[in-house]
Design an enzyme around this catalytic site. Structure first.
Site, PDB file in Angstrom:
ATOM      1  N   HIS A 191       1.234  -1.807  -0.414  1.00  0.00           N
ATOM      2  CA  HIS A 191      -0.240   0.225   0.272  1.00  0.00           C
ATOM      3  C   HIS A 191       0.912   1.418  -0.213  1.00  0.00           C
ATOM      4  O   HIS A 191       0.674   2.501  -0.181  1.00  0.00           O
ATOM      5  CB  HIS A 191      -0.641  -0.035   1.105  1.00  0.00           C
ATOM      6  CG  HIS A 191      -1.857  -0.662   1.623  1.00  0.00           C
ATOM      7  ND1 HIS A 191      -1.906  -1.800   3.006  1.00  0.00           N
ATOM      8  CD2 HIS A 191      -2.767  -1.030   0.197  1.00  0.00           C
ATOM      9  CE1 HIS A 191      -3.371  -2.578   2.320  1.00  0.00           C
ATOM     10  NE2 HIS A 191      -4.011  -2.122   0.981  1.00  0.00           N
TER      11      HIS A 191
ATOM     12  N   ARG B 207      -1.774  -6.002  -8.962  1.00  0.00           N
ATOM     13  CA  ARG B 207      -1.098  -6.808  -8.357  1.00  0.00           C
ATOM     14  C   ARG B 207      -0.483  -8.385  -9.798  1.00  0.00           C
ATOM     15  O   ARG B 207       0.424  -8.810  -9.846  1.00  0.00           O
ATOM     16  CB  ARG B 207      -1.121  -7.697  -7.348  1.00  0.00           C
ATOM     17  CG  ARG B 207      -0.072  -6.381  -5.980  1.00  0.00           C
ATOM     18  CD  ARG B 207      -0.799  -7.690  -4.676  1.00  0.00           C
ATOM     19  NE  ARG B 207      -2.327  -7.660  -5.108  1.00  0.00           N
ATOM     20  CZ  ARG B 207      -3.181  -7.917  -4.437  1.00  0.00           C
ATOM     21  NH1 ARG B 207      -2.894  -8.021  -2.705  1.00  0.00           N
ATOM     22  NH2 ARG B 207      -4.825  -7.911  -4.241  1.00  0.00           N
TER      23      ARG B 207
ATOM     24  N   SER C 221      -3.326  -7.622   2.965  1.00  0.00           N
ATOM     25  CA  SER C 221      -4.023  -6.986   4.644  1.00  0.00           C
ATOM     26  C   SER C 221      -3.968  -8.381   4.686  1.00  0.00           C
ATOM     27  O   SER C 221      -3.682  -9.393   6.063  1.00  0.00           O
ATOM     28  CB  SER C 221      -3.903  -6.313   4.662  1.00  0.00           C
ATOM     29  OG  SER C 221      -3.964  -5.195   4.073  1.00  0.00           O
TER      30      SER C 221
ATOM     31  N   LYS D 169     -17.677  -5.287   8.490  1.00  0.00           N
ATOM     32  CA  LYS D 169     -16.823  -6.042   7.558  1.00  0.00           C
ATOM     33  C   LYS D 169     -16.135  -5.923   8.960  1.00  0.00           C
ATOM     34  O   LYS D 169     -15.515  -5.259   9.916  1.00  0.00           O
ATOM     35  CB  LYS D 169     -15.597  -5.222   6.294  1.00  0.00           C
ATOM     36  CG  LYS D 169     -14.922  -6.059   5.669  1.00  0.00           C
ATOM     37  CD  LYS D 169     -14.360  -5.556   5.103  1.00  0.00           C
ATOM     38  CE  LYS D 169     -13.060  -6.097   4.398  1.00  0.00           C
ATOM     39  NZ  LYS D 169     -12.295  -5.825   3.332  1.00  0.00           N
TER      40      LYS D 169
HETATM   41  O1  PNS Z   1      -8.862  -2.903   0.416  1.00  0.00           O
HETATM   42  P1  PNS Z   1     -10.313  -2.849   0.329  1.00  0.00           P
HETATM   43  O2  PNS Z   1     -10.896  -3.739   0.713  1.00  0.00           O
HETATM   44  O3  PNS Z   1      -9.625  -3.926  -1.514  1.00  0.00           O
HETATM   45  O4  PNS Z   1     -10.776  -1.508  -0.873  1.00  0.00           O
HETATM   46  C1  PNS Z   1     -12.087  -1.893  -1.432  1.00  0.00           C
HETATM   47  C2  PNS Z   1     -12.387  -0.584  -1.635  1.00  0.00           C
HETATM   48  C3  PNS Z   1     -12.613   0.749  -0.342  1.00  0.00           C
HETATM   49  C4  PNS Z   1     -11.833  -0.332  -2.560  1.00  0.00           C
HETATM   50  C5  PNS Z   1     -13.507  -0.341  -1.993  1.00  0.00           C
HETATM   51  O5  PNS Z   1     -14.393  -1.539  -1.959  1.00  0.00           O
HETATM   52  C6  PNS Z   1     -15.149   1.227  -2.364  1.00  0.00           C
HETATM   53  O6  PNS Z   1     -14.243   1.272  -2.406  1.00  0.00           O
HETATM   54  N1  PNS Z   1     -15.743   0.647  -1.423  1.00  0.00           N
HETATM   55  C7  PNS Z   1     -16.875   2.287  -1.241  1.00  0.00           C
HETATM   56  C8  PNS Z   1     -17.771   1.592  -1.542  1.00  0.00           C
HETATM   57  C9  PNS Z   1     -18.184   1.968  -3.149  1.00  0.00           C
HETATM   58  O7  PNS Z   1     -18.520   3.232  -4.145  1.00  0.00           O
HETATM   59  N2  PNS Z   1     -18.609   0.736  -4.059  1.00  0.00           N
HETATM   60  C10 PNS Z   1     -19.145   1.055  -5.193  1.00  0.00           C
HETATM   61  C11 PNS Z   1     -17.716   0.579  -5.371  1.00  0.00           C
HETATM   62  S1  PNS Z   1     -17.794   0.528  -7.777  1.00  0.00           S
END
Ligand code: PNS
Length: 163
Positions: A17, A90, A127, A41
């Site tokens: 990150h 990745r 993570s 979560k």
């Molecule tokens: O570290 P992560 O858990 O893989 O991050 C995922 C994240 C936070 C980037 C993604 O879940 C997100 O953007 N969530 C916010 C809710 C949202 O906007 N959802 C629609 C995505 S198109």
């Protein structure tokens, strides 16, 4: 001024990150690390802990801020005039996972996604995998900033003594 955000759960922040955040900080004038509140979560670290760890490990990046967000990421971006989301890739499956979200986000509020290839050193690091390996006694010290590694070791020890 060019602005971007690096969103995620950061439970906890890894060196993968941090590499993406520091590269975003060299590409954009201002970068917000956007930490998902993520009530539903189950996270190992609470929101305030994740924010504090990120602030500590990005303290040497003057154009980086760390902020919490809830709801849609594009609303967080558009409401603050953030024009781009930066994501590390990745591998191919990451692209398959990210592409629909990138298309959705540009369609919803014209927020573009910029993909940055993850450095080879961190291409196996996530993570969730770091937490699993650490909880089973594996050495993950080379994958985390040292204060984050210390916090992880302590939290896992607390969890073990609770059970
Ligand atoms: O570290 P992560 O858990 O893989 O991050 C995922 C994240 C936070 C980037 C993604 O879940 C997100 O953007 N969530 C916010 C809710 C949202 O906007 N959802 C629609 C995505 S198109």
């Amino acid at each position: 001024m060019s602005t971007a955000c690096c969103p995620g759960s950061f439970d906890p922040v890894t060196l993968g990150h941090l590499d993406i955040v520091s590269r975003a900080a060299s590409l954009f004038d201002q970068v917000s690390v956007a930490v998902l509140v993520n009530e539903s979560k189950r996270s190992l670290f609470g929101l305030e802990e994740r924010l504090a760890m990120l602030r500590e490990v990005t303290a040497d990046l003057p154009n980086v801020t760390v902020d919490a967000f809830d709801g849609l990421l594009v609303d967080f971006c558009a409401d603050r005039g953030i024009g781009a989301i930066v994501k590390g890739l990745r591998s191919g499956p990451d692209l398959d996972y990210e592409m629909p979200m990138a298309r959705m986000n540009v369609g919803l509020r014209h927020v573009e996604t910029v993909f940055v290839p993850t450095a080879a050193a961190w291409s196996h690091v996530s993570s969730s995998l770091v937490k699993e390996v650490a909880s089973l006694g594996g050495d993950v010290s080379g994958m985390l900033p040292s204060p984050v590694h210390a916090a992880l070791v302590q939290r896992l020890a607390e969890r073990r003594s609770d059970t």
